[in-house]
Write a protein that holds these residues in place. Structure first.
Motif, short mmCIF file in Angstrom:
data_model
loop_
_atom_site.label_atom_id
_atom_site.label_comp_id
_atom_site.label_asym_id
_atom_site.label_seq_id
_atom_site.Cartn_x
_atom_site.Cartn_y
_atom_site.Cartn_z
N CYS A 231 0.83 -1.22 0.00
CA CYS A 231 0.00 0.00 0.00
C CYS A 231 0.86 1.26 0.00
O CYS A 231 0.56 2.23 -0.70
CB CYS A 231 -0.93 0.00 1.21
N LYS A 232 1.93 1.26 0.79
CA LYS A 232 2.80 2.44 0.85
C LYS A 232 3.49 2.71 -0.48
O LYS A 232 3.80 3.85 -0.81
CB LYS A 232 3.84 2.25 1.95
N MET A 233 3.73 1.65 -1.25
CA MET A 233 4.34 1.80 -2.57
C MET A 233 3.30 2.06 -3.66
O MET A 233 3.64 2.29 -4.81
CB MET A 233 5.15 0.55 -2.92
N GLY A 234 2.01 1.99 -3.28
CA GLY A 234 0.93 2.24 -4.24
C GLY A 234 0.55 1.04 -5.08
O GLY A 234 -0.20 1.17 -6.06
N CYS A 266 -7.28 5.40 -0.60
CA CYS A 266 -7.52 6.83 -0.42
C CYS A 266 -6.33 7.66 -0.90
O CYS A 266 -6.50 8.70 -1.52
CB CYS A 266 -7.81 7.15 1.05
N LYS A 267 -5.12 7.17 -0.62
CA LYS A 267 -3.92 7.88 -1.07
C LYS A 267 -3.79 7.85 -2.60
O LYS A 267 -3.18 8.73 -3.19
CB LYS A 267 -2.68 7.29 -0.41
N LYS A 268 -4.38 6.83 -3.23
CA LYS A 268 -4.42 6.76 -4.70
C LYS A 268 -5.63 7.50 -5.26
O LYS A 268 -5.88 7.48 -6.46
CB LYS A 268 -4.49 5.29 -5.14
N ARG A 269 -6.39 8.14 -4.34
CA ARG A 269 -7.60 8.90 -4.69
C ARG A 269 -8.70 8.03 -5.30
O ARG A 269 -9.55 8.50 -6.05
CB ARG A 269 -7.27 10.08 -5.61
N LYS A 272 -13.92 5.31 -4.37
CA LYS A 272 -14.96 4.30 -4.60
C LYS A 272 -14.51 2.96 -4.04
O LYS A 272 -15.27 2.26 -3.34
CB LYS A 272 -15.25 4.18 -6.10
N ALA A 273 -13.25 2.57 -4.34
CA ALA A 273 -12.72 1.30 -3.83
C ALA A 273 -12.61 1.33 -2.31
O ALA A 273 -12.90 0.33 -1.63
CB ALA A 273 -11.36 1.02 -4.46
N ALA A 274 -12.19 2.46 -1.77
CA ALA A 274 -12.04 2.60 -0.32
C ALA A 274 -13.38 2.43 0.38
O ALA A 274 -13.49 1.71 1.39
CB ALA A 274 -11.43 3.95 0.02
N MET A 275 -14.42 3.07 -0.15
CA MET A 275 -15.75 2.97 0.46
C MET A 275 -16.33 1.56 0.30
O MET A 275 -17.07 1.09 1.16
CB MET A 275 -16.69 4.01 -0.16
N GLY A 276 -15.96 0.90 -0.80
CA GLY A 276 -16.39 -0.48 -1.01
C GLY A 276 -15.82 -1.40 0.07
O GLY A 276 -16.52 -2.25 0.62
N ILE A 297 -11.75 9.96 5.89
CA ILE A 297 -11.93 11.42 5.94
C ILE A 297 -10.84 12.12 5.14
O ILE A 297 -11.10 13.04 4.36
CB ILE A 297 -11.94 11.90 7.42
N ASP A 298 -9.60 11.65 5.30
CA ASP A 298 -8.47 12.22 4.56
C ASP A 298 -8.67 12.04 3.06
O ASP A 298 -8.43 12.96 2.26
CB ASP A 298 -7.17 11.56 5.02
N GLY A 299 -9.11 10.83 2.67
CA GLY A 299 -9.34 10.55 1.25
C GLY A 299 -10.39 11.46 0.65
O GLY A 299 -10.20 12.03 -0.43
N HIS A 300 -11.52 11.62 1.34
CA HIS A 300 -12.60 12.50 0.86
C HIS A 300 -12.13 13.95 0.78
O HIS A 300 -12.45 14.66 -0.18
CB HIS A 300 -13.83 12.37 1.76
N CYS A 301 -11.39 14.41 1.78
CA CYS A 301 -10.90 15.80 1.78
C CYS A 301 -9.95 16.05 0.62
O CYS A 301 -9.96 17.12 0.01
CB CYS A 301 -10.20 16.12 3.10
N LYS A 302 -9.13 15.04 0.29
CA LYS A 302 -8.14 15.20 -0.78
C LYS A 302 -8.79 15.37 -2.17
O LYS A 302 -8.21 15.98 -3.06
CB LYS A 302 -7.18 14.01 -0.80
N VAL A 303 -9.99 14.78 -2.32
CA VAL A 303 -10.68 14.92 -3.61
C VAL A 303 -11.78 15.97 -3.55
O VAL A 303 -12.60 16.08 -4.46
CB VAL A 303 -11.24 13.55 -4.09
N GLY A 304 -11.82 16.74 -2.47
CA GLY A 304 -12.78 17.83 -2.37
C GLY A 304 -14.16 17.44 -1.90
O GLY A 304 -15.10 18.25 -2.01
N ASN A 305 -14.31 16.23 -1.37
CA ASN A 305 -15.62 15.80 -0.87
C ASN A 305 -15.77 16.14 0.62
O ASN A 305 -15.87 15.27 1.48
CB ASN A 305 -15.80 14.28 -1.05
#
Length: 475
Positions: A231-234, A266-269, A272-276, A297-305
């Motif tokens: 995950c840290k490497m994406g 979330c870090k990959k923005r 949808k997958a995160a919420m799944g 929360i961090d993921g949603h904030c990063k994409v403006g949600n």
């Protein structure tokens, strides 16, 4: 027992104190001990040691030392376990000096260290990055006729892994196998984490395969470490593959597994997958914790949600999960990026309790600001041109004992130059010198350029000369 006329003995009180120790109940431990003294029952070395362990387990080292002193003053000699208990307490605190003072005192009193003593010494030296001393301590064991067990090896292997010396860590693994010392799942998990932290994910995966061939079953911790590495490497597909392997081998993913994957997506923005995954987690009956909610929360904030982020924030509060400083920092960052400077400041003040009347604050839901929270707020205010507000929070940050990093100093300097606040720049320049970060070339570049643009040529020249000293050309 007492009401029936039976008199409690030192053994009775020992059992009660041991119960308090296991429960971490300092208050009742003290009451039991005091009652024992009132009944004129003389505490023995076992009683004193148990009481010391109660306070050591709660990191109450001053109280533990007070009992230790009282014990010696009462004419009761500490035994090996007394010293080991105190040493273990100070090891957890990282107080190397006191650890070795107690070790020397123990030897002076004719007590021979055992394998637990040496394990503590090796562990604390590794934690303070003194691997040479840890290795010497490890070798020195045999002079006392004490031979390292798997726990001692694991401590040293962990030290080398954290230092990035994987070659030495693997040599210790070979040494363990050669000496017939049982290599367990903890040993392999430490090594897997070491390889993951160094970005050597395929080697980490090979180690897990080696575990299987050696008949050592992986546990959730081992798999979670590898998932975290991917995950840290994406590499989210590989992380999901590892999770599938877990399930195939009848090892159920836990909250940490899901939280790690959610954070990765979330870090990959990929919200949808995160919420799944979040939905799947809840369906499985796993209760999201503060890490899960903060990642989302961090993921949603990063994409403006921001709306969805605050809905999650409300959901976590309703579930009885208290947001931590990182949760609040993510929400503040989201508000700032959305242009809601007032909202960000209001949230900061509400969550930290600053400026709120005591009676109106729910202290259970407050969090103490750290350097990350201050940095997020100050950077956002600078980008929004609110330099006076940023300066106020910067001053508060410094007053609270936090040391700004180079990035924050650069942002503040650039903002002051942008508004021609040269006096403020000079004051900040002095603070930079005081904090000892002036050798960073980023700071010199900003100062040199800013002073030049504001016609402070002498100061610009001085900064340019410093840059030249480090063989770096000033732009």
């Amino acid at each position: 027992m007492v009401s029936r006329g039976f008199e409690p003995t030192v053994i009775t009180y020992g059992i009660l104190l041991n119960c308090c120790c296991n429960q971490g109940d300092f208050s009742n431990a003290r009451k039991v001990f005091d009652e024992m003294l009132q009944r004129r029952i003389e505490p023995n070395v076992v009683i004193y040691t148990i009481l010391i362990r109660v306070f050591c387990n709660g990191s109450e080292m001053e109280e533990a030392e007070r009992i230790f002193k009282s014990m010696k003053e009462s004419g009761v000699d500490p035994n090996l376990y007394t010293y080991v208990t105190l040493i273990d307490g100070y090891c957890k605190m990282g107080d190397v000096k006191r650890v070795f003072e107690l070790y020397s005192d123990m030897l002076w009193n004719g007590l021979r260290p055992d394998v637990v003593t040496f394990a503590n010494l090796v562990d604390v030296l590794c934690k303070v990055d003194n691997l040479k001393a840890a290795q010497n301590c490890f070798v020195y064991m045999t002079k006392f006729g004490v031979f390292p067990n798997s726990y001692v090896y694991n401590c040293l292997i962990d030290g080398y892994c954290k230092a990035g010396d994987l070659v030495e860590a693997m040599q210790l693994l070979v040494q363990m196998e050669r000496n017939g010392i049982s290599v367990d799942v903890f040993t392999y998990s430490i090594l897997v984490k070491g390889f993951c932290d160094s970005g050597k994910l395929e080697e980490a995966k090979d180690l897990i395969e080696k575990m299987g061939k050696a008949g050592i079953l992986c546990n959730t911790v081992t798999y979670n470490v590898l998932i975290d590495g991917y995950c840290k490497m994406g590499y989210m597909e590989k992380a999901i593959d590892v999770c599938s392997q877990m399930t195939e081998r009848k090892i159920e993913p836990n909250v940490i597994t899901f939280s790690t994957l959610i954070d990765g997506f979330c870090k990959k923005r990929n919200i949808k997958a995160a919420m799944g995954l979040y939905t799947e987690m809840v369906i499985k009956g796993l209760v999201p914790d503060v890490v899960t909610y903060t990642a989302l929360i961090d993921g949603h904030c990063k994409v403006g949600n921001n709306k969805e982020a605050f809905e999650l924030h409300k959901e976590m509060l309703d579930a009885g999960v208290t947001p931590n400083v990182f949760t609040v920092s993510c929400l503040i960052d989201g508000l700032l990026k959305d242009g809601s400077t007032y909202g960000a400041i209001k949230l900061f003040l509400e969550k930290t309790g600053v400026g709120c009347p005591g009676g109106k604050v729910d202290h259970r839901r407050l969090c103490s600001p750290n350097d990350v929270m201050y940095a997020v707020l100050i950077q956002g205010l600078c980008k929004d041109g609110r330099i006076f507000k940023a300066t106020k929070f910067f001053a508060e940050m410094r007053c609270n004992g936090f040391k700004p990093d180079v990035v924050l100093y650069v942002i503040m300097l650039e903002a002051h130059f942008r508004f021609n606040h040269v006096i403020d720049v000079m004051m900040l320049h002095a603070d930079v010198l005081k904090m000892g970060v002036m050798r960073n070339t980023s700071v010199y570049h900003v100062l040199s350029r800013g002073y030049k643009e504001n016609a402070y040529l002498k100061h610009a020249q001085m900064c340019s000369e410093h840059l030249m000293e480090y063989d770096i050309q000033c732009p």
